[in-house]
Design an enzyme around this catalytic site. Structure first.
Site, short mmCIF file in Angstrom:
data_model
loop_
_atom_site.label_atom_id
_atom_site.label_comp_id
_atom_site.label_asym_id
_atom_site.label_seq_id
_atom_site.Cartn_x
_atom_site.Cartn_y
_atom_site.Cartn_z
N ASP A 13 0.87 -1.18 0.00
CA ASP A 13 0.00 0.00 0.00
C ASP A 13 0.90 1.22 0.00
O ASP A 13 1.95 1.24 0.64
CB ASP A 13 -0.98 0.00 1.17
CG ASP A 13 -0.31 -0.01 2.53
OD1 ASP A 13 -0.13 1.09 3.11
OD2 ASP A 13 0.03 -1.11 3.02
N GLU A 108 -7.91 4.26 12.39
CA GLU A 108 -6.92 3.76 13.34
C GLU A 108 -6.56 4.73 14.45
O GLU A 108 -5.73 4.43 15.30
CB GLU A 108 -5.64 3.40 12.58
CG GLU A 108 -5.06 4.60 11.81
CD GLU A 108 -3.84 4.24 10.99
OE1 GLU A 108 -2.72 4.57 11.45
OE2 GLU A 108 -4.00 3.67 9.90
#
Length: 330
Positions: A13, A108
């Site tokens: 990613d 997150e």
């Protein structure tokens, strides 16, 4: 949760922090998929998103887009505004059909000190809005230390970040398996099958991931063939019941249930519009990404829209009946 396995598809990613990337070298180094940062918050767009999408696609990589939920998102409405920013970027990149993998919610951080209930409400609002606007069920990305804030999200595919273990977290708020594992940040954690954490075509560290299955299994799981419009034979037909009354037929394609746009809009008491010139459907002023035109009727996915507006859907598989109940209906 399961451990990493030999033969699992390998991926990365990336964001603008990686700088220039030679995706042809990335693909030649055994990487088969890449998630690309698109947006953050209500307005931020990654300056490299469109270029990375184009270059990674041209290199033959399977691509997906992700959005970072900002700490400023403290209410469901703010989360929906972030979803609109995300989907707008996806549209600018060619639309959801450009991507091989589902859109991702990266959630997150909790610097606003929200309660678990509030975090779940933000996550659900974002996920449901993305699914409503794109017709694709998103993926949830998070860390073991954060996943305990979520409740009732285990129906979404999980992408877990975990660098210092051979297995995913055993207690993951309803999830019993992961679809994607970010096993290294490029400096710590596991290594590629080659034994290194370095990826050709990228200068410096990059997050390493794998799918819980082979490359062919990954492609089969998420990359679906397009549905041909105006070919009713492509679908299995059923019945659509809205608030106890027959409201048309359902069309089943794979695991997705489609119902007439007009019938669903009327049941939810929402405005709708069909742009025949461009073959585009609008519900409550928002353009829908996944629409099928069959025998002159526009069909849209039932469940993501129903979820977004608080309606309840049930499915009678024996009789192929999809039922919808709106708030206040018994």
């Amino acid at each position: 949760m399961q451990a990493r396995k030999k033969g699992n598809a390998q991926g990365i990613d990336v964001s603008h922090h990686q700088g220039d990337i030679n995706f042809k070298k990335v693909a030649a180094d055994g990487i088969s998929f890449v998630f690309i940062k698109a947006t953050q918050g209500k307005s931020f767009r990654s300056k490299t998103f469109l270029k990375f999408v184009k270059d990674a696609k041209a290199a033959g990589l399977m691509i997906g887009a992700y959005h970072y939920v900002d700490d400023s998102a403290i209410t469901p409405e703010m989360a929906r505004q972030e979803a609109v920013n995300f989907v707008s970027a996806i549209k600018d990149a060619g639309g959801v059909s450009t991507f091989d993998l589902p859109p991702v919610m990266d959630y997150e951080s909790n610097k606003s000190n929200l309660s678990k209930t509030a975090i779940t409400a933000v996550a659900k609002a974002f996920l449901q809005e993305v699914e409503r606007l794109t017709g694709v069920r998103p993926i949830v990305y998070t860390y073991p230390s954060f996943i305990g804030n979520f409740s009732g999200l285990s129906g979404y595919p999980l992408w877990i970040a975990r660098y210092h273990a051979t297995k995913g977290p055993s207690d993951a708020s309803g999830w019993s398996r992961w679809d994607f594992w970010q096993y290294s940040d490029g400096q710590y954690g596991g290594t590629l099958p080659s034994g290194t954490r370095e990826v050709s075509g990228i200068t410096g560290p990059v997050d390493l991931n794998e799918y819980n299955g082979t490359v062919d299994e990954l492609r089969a799981r998420f990359t679906k063939p397009p549905v041909s419009p105006d070919k009713a034979g492509t679908f299995t037909s059923g019945t659509f019941i809205a608030n106890g009354k027959e409201a048309g037929r359902t069309l089943l394609y794979g695991s997705k249930t489609y119902v007439p746009l007009r019938s669903l809009a009327n049941a939810l008491d929402l405005s709708y519009r069909w742009d025949n010139a461009h073959k585009e459907a609008y519900l409550n002023g928002a353009k829908l990404q996944t629409v099928q035109l069959v025998e002159g009727t526009a069909y849209v996915q039932l469940r993501p829209i129903a979820d977004a507006y608080g309606a309840v859907v049930s499915w009678d598989s024996k009789n192929k009946i999809a039922s919808l109940k709106t708030k206040g209906e018994k």
